[in-house]
Motif scaffolding. Structure first.
Motif, PDB file in Angstrom:
ATOM      1  N   GLY A 257     -22.525 -26.663 -10.239  1.00 12.70           N
ATOM      2  CA  GLY A 257     -22.976 -25.282 -10.088  1.00 12.70           C
ATOM      3  C   GLY A 257     -21.983 -24.452  -9.294  1.00 12.70           C
ATOM      4  N   ALA A 258     -21.419 -25.046  -8.245  1.00 13.07           N
ATOM      5  CA  ALA A 258     -20.402 -24.337  -7.455  1.00 13.07           C
ATOM      6  C   ALA A 258     -19.157 -24.061  -8.299  1.00 13.07           C
ATOM      7  CB  ALA A 258     -20.042 -25.166  -6.228  1.00 13.07           C
ATOM      8  N   PHE A 259     -18.797 -25.030  -9.160  1.00 17.52           N
ATOM      9  CA  PHE A 259     -17.641 -24.855 -10.044  1.00 17.52           C
ATOM     10  C   PHE A 259     -17.839 -23.650 -10.958  1.00 17.52           C
ATOM     11  CE2 PHE A 259     -16.002 -25.672 -14.344  1.00 17.52           C
ATOM     12  CZ  PHE A 259     -14.644 -25.685 -14.095  1.00 17.52           C
ATOM     13  N   PHE A 260     -19.012 -23.534 -11.582  1.00 20.47           N
ATOM     14  CA  PHE A 260     -19.266 -22.409 -12.487  1.00 20.47           C
ATOM     15  C   PHE A 260     -19.290 -21.084 -11.728  1.00 20.47           C
ATOM     16  CE2 PHE A 260     -21.455 -25.632 -15.349  1.00 20.47           C
ATOM     17  CZ  PHE A 260     -20.372 -25.699 -16.214  1.00 20.47           C
ATOM     18  N   GLY A 261     -19.785 -21.104 -10.496  1.00 22.92           N
ATOM     19  CA  GLY A 261     -19.752 -19.885  -9.698  1.00 22.92           C
ATOM     20  C   GLY A 261     -18.331 -19.406  -9.460  1.00 22.92           C
ATOM     21  N   LEU A 262     -17.435 -20.353  -9.211  1.00 18.62           N
ATOM     22  CA  LEU A 262     -16.026 -19.997  -8.986  1.00 18.62           C
ATOM     23  C   LEU A 262     -15.355 -19.503 -10.265  1.00 18.62           C
ATOM     24  CD1 LEU A 262     -15.052 -23.060  -6.750  1.00 18.62           C
ATOM     25  CD2 LEU A 262     -15.163 -20.665  -5.998  1.00 18.62           C
ATOM     26  N   VAL A 263     -15.586 -20.224 -11.377  1.00 18.71           N
ATOM     27  CA  VAL A 263     -14.873 -19.913 -12.624  1.00 18.71           C
ATOM     28  C   VAL A 263     -15.451 -18.683 -13.320  1.00 18.71           C
ATOM     29  CG1 VAL A 263     -14.391 -20.779 -14.949  1.00 18.71           C
ATOM     30  CG2 VAL A 263     -14.099 -22.277 -12.980  1.00 18.71           C
ATOM     31  N   LEU A 264     -16.772 -18.634 -13.453  1.00 18.85           N
ATOM     32  CA  LEU A 264     -17.398 -17.585 -14.259  1.00 18.85           C
ATOM     33  C   LEU A 264     -17.641 -16.299 -13.488  1.00 18.85           C
ATOM     34  CD1 LEU A 264     -19.990 -19.725 -16.266  1.00 18.85           C
ATOM     35  CD2 LEU A 264     -17.678 -19.047 -16.933  1.00 18.85           C
ATOM     36  N   VAL A 270      -9.238 -22.694 -13.422  1.00 17.87           N
ATOM     37  CA  VAL A 270     -10.022 -23.915 -13.571  1.00 17.87           C
ATOM     38  C   VAL A 270      -9.542 -25.021 -12.635  1.00 17.87           C
ATOM     39  CG1 VAL A 270     -10.520 -25.824 -15.154  1.00 17.87           C
ATOM     40  CG2 VAL A 270     -10.831 -23.469 -15.902  1.00 17.87           C
ATOM     41  N   GLU A 271      -8.252 -25.281 -12.588  1.00 18.92           N
ATOM     42  CA  GLU A 271      -7.753 -26.383 -11.758  1.00 18.92           C
ATOM     43  C   GLU A 271      -8.054 -26.145 -10.282  1.00 18.92           C
ATOM     44  OE1 GLU A 271      -4.054 -28.404 -12.783  1.00 18.92           O
ATOM     45  OE2 GLU A 271      -3.773 -26.911 -14.369  1.00 18.92           O
ATOM     46  N   GLN A 272      -7.917 -24.899  -9.852  1.00 17.32           N
ATOM     47  CA  GLN A 272      -8.223 -24.575  -8.458  1.00 17.32           C
ATOM     48  C   GLN A 272      -9.723 -24.724  -8.194  1.00 17.32           C
ATOM     49  OE1 GLN A 272      -6.700 -20.737  -7.230  1.00 17.32           O
ATOM     50  NE2 GLN A 272      -8.044 -20.658  -5.429  1.00 17.32           N
ATOM     51  N   ALA A 273     -10.547 -24.323  -9.176  1.00 10.75           N
ATOM     52  CA  ALA A 273     -12.002 -24.422  -9.020  1.00 10.75           C
ATOM     53  C   ALA A 273     -12.448 -25.885  -8.968  1.00 10.75           C
ATOM     54  CB  ALA A 273     -12.700 -23.692 -10.161  1.00 10.75           C
ATOM     55  N   ILE A 274     -11.813 -26.755  -9.750  1.00 13.82           N
ATOM     56  CA  ILE A 274     -12.139 -28.185  -9.704  1.00 13.82           C
ATOM     57  C   ILE A 274     -11.867 -28.740  -8.314  1.00 13.82           C
ATOM     58  CG2 ILE A 274     -11.454 -30.472 -10.554  1.00 13.82           C
ATOM     59  CD1 ILE A 274     -10.981 -29.201 -13.301  1.00 13.82           C
ATOM     60  N   GLN A 275     -10.731 -28.393  -7.757  1.00 20.41           N
ATOM     61  CA  GLN A 275     -10.368 -28.876  -6.424  1.00 20.41           C
ATOM     62  C   GLN A 275     -11.377 -28.396  -5.378  1.00 20.41           C
ATOM     63  OE1 GLN A 275      -7.472 -30.894  -5.423  1.00 20.41           O
ATOM     64  NE2 GLN A 275      -8.854 -31.006  -3.665  1.00 20.41           N
ATOM     65  N   GLN A 276     -11.737 -27.108  -5.451  1.00 20.25           N
ATOM     66  CA  GLN A 276     -12.639 -26.553  -4.443  1.00 20.25           C
ATOM     67  C   GLN A 276     -14.061 -27.100  -4.595  1.00 20.25           C
ATOM     68  OE1 GLN A 276     -12.560 -22.266  -3.917  1.00 20.25           O
ATOM     69  NE2 GLN A 276     -10.399 -22.154  -4.472  1.00 20.25           N
TER      70      GLN A 276
END
Length: 694
Positions: A257-264, A270-276
């Protein structure tokens, strides 16, 4: 709109003939065994001709699947903002006459999902074992759309594939196997085995090919708005399935859920969002998923079993149902779910079946023909009433002395209602109102009719570029609908639009947010909320929503958002929307329920002299409010005029009067555009029922 007609001898003869033919082709049933049953569980309606036991089993399986899906998302409750009806048919013939066609032939799976704006349908062929498993992928999509914020395609497809491996009985759940694994050999009725050459399973695809990089998988475009996805035997589906397998097992949905908040929402790469979000690089996460896949020995064992021809004479077929990755007790059992069963009249079942057919293009003609027959064919009650009327005429009695016909319309109410929705879908609003009038006359308690009527009012106003007609009655209808089905998101949306037009922006926002909470991925609701913000001059809030929508994958929504953004700029700068030609006004169309009130008033022999109830007919008037006289509080007398007509209307208690477009009653109102519902007569020209301020 109401049709008062007598039934001719020819119509009666046709009805008797059709009934005789129908009785000949339908199977003979025991007197206590109804042909069709309507079965209700906590969240689903099952319509079946396969008997009570099988119908209850279908309802239970869907309740179980719903509970399992809820546990996967770690949610205490799930939304179901569009009602779902399951049509469970006992034989191949009935199923294949309703099933969609592919390359001219009915689909070869024993179940299909049919989405709709008003309601969804699932159709099952109960002649096949566990036919409900054929719709698990689409069922997962449906629940995901209403219970998870917008996500990426890999997430939706991966979760739907994972869920579609589910197997259930009354005691246990199994999940986690390869949902696209088919046996290489099939046994015929004589026990002979033949090779089937199935497509590669997801496990085989992952074991034999180079994987997509995780950033490529996460950025790959995939339309999640359609249920017609095509084959699932691709690397995209395989890898999405395994990533979700890993995330669910490792309990990483919060990080996702945090990943989608960052990306969308924040548009982080994407790569930065995966790391975070996950605390590891894209390469590290990809390797973790691969390691997880190779640790799932049960998946490899299942493939080996499905690809081997068995030489065991006692078990000649290879095992097509191997043990899956995870097992746990069924969250809902036969004794845990309240399931109610009742007989369903044959005509209603036929109407529902035909209603499914008209939603499938290649079945539409047959469905329409059946619905029109049911809508114009006299019912048994009509025939008996006509016979009673004929008898009284022969006895030289006046048939008008008493009510002999059961209603002002003939035919099956459900058929009229379904035809009305079909007319709405094709923008045939006058025809829709006629059918709704007939349906309301036959069954004024049917909430579907009130919902469809509200839809007609809104869509007709949109098509004609005019105000919604009968706004006050529309709001009352929608409130009744929401009492009947509290999760109907479209009813909240329509109520919000009506409130916004009626001048109640705060209440409109509340209703629209309720629709969005129930269906968080429906961008129509987001756009409508932006419209409400604009009407309230909340420019920044409106622009934030429109800016998000202009990048929508739905081209219609994107175009609307861009146009509205331009209008907002003009409105903020000049205080008005860009030049629009004056919109034509159209005559108010009476509601079917208004017609029923008129019919009831005509049938009343005398007015109630003892005050047992106000039987005056409610009337509608639109004009200018000239003045308000509050000299005899709590009552108030309003003077309303239009085209030379002046009415003095009394509010018996101004504090409790139903108001639309205003938070409270004001004695200082002057020169306001208003719409009123009132009952004529009394101390002045009439008594107010409701007042709408524009």
């Amino acid at each position: 709109m109401s049709r008062i007609r007598s039934i001719s001898f020819g119509a009666v003869l046709i009805f008797i003939t059709i009934s005789f033919i129908t009785s000949c082709v339908l199977p003979v049933l025991a007197a206590d065994q109804p042909a069709w049953l309507e079965i209700h569980s906590a969240h689903f309606t099952v319509i079946t001709d396969a008997g009570d036991k099988k119908g209850r089993e279908v309802a239970l399986r869907f309740e179980q699947m719903r509970a399992v899906f809820s546990s996967l998302l770690t949610k205490d409750r799930l939304n179901q903002p569009v009602p779902l009806t399951i049509l469970a048919l006992k034989n191949d013939k009935a199923y294949y006459q309703a099933a969609p066609l592919r390359q001219g032939q009915p689909i070869d799976v024993p179940g299909f999902f049919l989405p709709g704006e008003d309601q969804h349908f699932i159709v099952l062929n109960l002649f096949e074992d566990e036919s409900w498993r054929s719709v698990t992928h689409d069922f997962a999509h449906m629940l995901l759309n209403y219970n998870y914020p917008p996500a990426q395609g890999w997430f939706d497809e991966g979760l739907a594939e994972y869920f579609s491996s589910i197997r259930l009985d009354n005691k246990e759940v199994e999940i986690g196997g390869d949902p696209e694994l088919s046996a290489s050999y099939h046994e015929d009725l004589l026990g002979n085995q033949r090779q089937t050459n199935p497509a590669k399973s997801l496990t085989e695809l992952l074991g034999a090919q180079v994987w997509l990089s995780l950033p490529d998988l996460f950025t790959m475009k995939h339309d999640t708005s359609t249920y017609n996805e095509g084959t699932h035997h691709t690397l995209y589906y395989a890898e999405s399935w395994m990533v979700m397998h890993y995330l669910l097992h490792e309990k990483k949905l919060p990080e996702t859920g945090a990943f989608f908040g960052l990306v969308l929402n924040k548009h982080v790469p994407v790569e930065q969002a995966i790391q975070q979000a996950y605390g590891m690089s894209a390469d590290q996460m990809e390797q973790a998923v691969k390691d997880y896949f190779h640790s799932q020995s049960a998946l490899i064992t299942a493939v080996d079993s499905a690809r081997t021809k068995s030489g065991d004479p006692d078990h000649p077929l290879n095992d097509t149902n191997p043990a899956q990755t995870y097992r746990f007790p069924a969250p809902v059992g036969p004794d845990d779910s309240a399931i109610i069963s009742k007989p369903l009249p044959d005509a209603e079942a036929r109407a529902i079946y035909a209603g499914v057919q008209i939603r499938i293009p290649e079945r539409r003609e047959a469905g329409l023909k059946e619905l029109q027959t049911l809508a114009t064919q006299p019912t048994t009650a009509d025939v008996k009433a006509q016979a009673k009327l004929d008898k009284k005429e022969k006895e030289n009695k006046n048939p008008e002395d008493e009510e002999t016909l059961p209603s002002n319309a003939i035919g099956n109410e459900v058929a009229h209602r379904i035809l009305a929705w079909d007319h709405i879908q094709h923008a045939e609003f006058e025809d829709a109102l006629t059918e709704l009038g007939n349906a309301a006359a036959l069954n004024p308690r049917d909430m579907w009719v009130r919902y469809y009527l509200s839809t007609v009012k809104y869509r007709a106003a949109q098509a004609k570029h005019t105000d919604i007609q009968g706004l006050a009655n529309m709001m009352l209808d929608l409130k009744a609908v929401l009492e009947w089905y509290p999760e109907l998101a479209d009813a909240y949306d329509l109520l919000a639009l009506a409130r916004n037009e009626g001048g109640g922006p705060t209440a409109a926002m509340q209703a629209e947010r309720a629709a969005m909470n129930l269906s968080p991925r429906d961008e129509r609701y987001v756009y409508h909320l932006a419209q409400i913000y604009i009407a309230s001059k909340k420019w920044e809030a409106a622009e934030a929503l429109l800016d998000r929508l202009k990048n929508s994958s739905n081209p219609q929504i994107a175009a609307l958002a861009k146009d509205r953004m331009n209008e907002v700029g003009s409105q903020r700068k000049y205080g008005m929307v860009g030049a629009n030609p004056a919109q034509p006004k159209f005559e108010l169309q009476k509601s079917p329920f208004d017609v029923l009130e008129q019919d009831a008033a005509k049938r009343a022999v005398t007015a109630d002299e003892n005050g047992e109830g106000d039987k005056r007919q409610t009337k509608f008037f639109r004009g200018r409010l000239v003045s308000v006289d509050c000299s005899q509080t709590p009552s108030a007398v309003l003077t309303v005029t239009s085209e030379g007509v002046v009415l003095k209307l009394r509010a018996v208690d101004s504090k409790t009067l139903l108001l639309i477009g205003a938070d409270g009653f004001s004695c200082a109102w002057r020169d306001r555009s208003v719409t009123v519902n009132y009952k004529p007569g009394g101390l002045v020209d009439g008594d107010l029922v409701s007042l709408e301020i524009h």
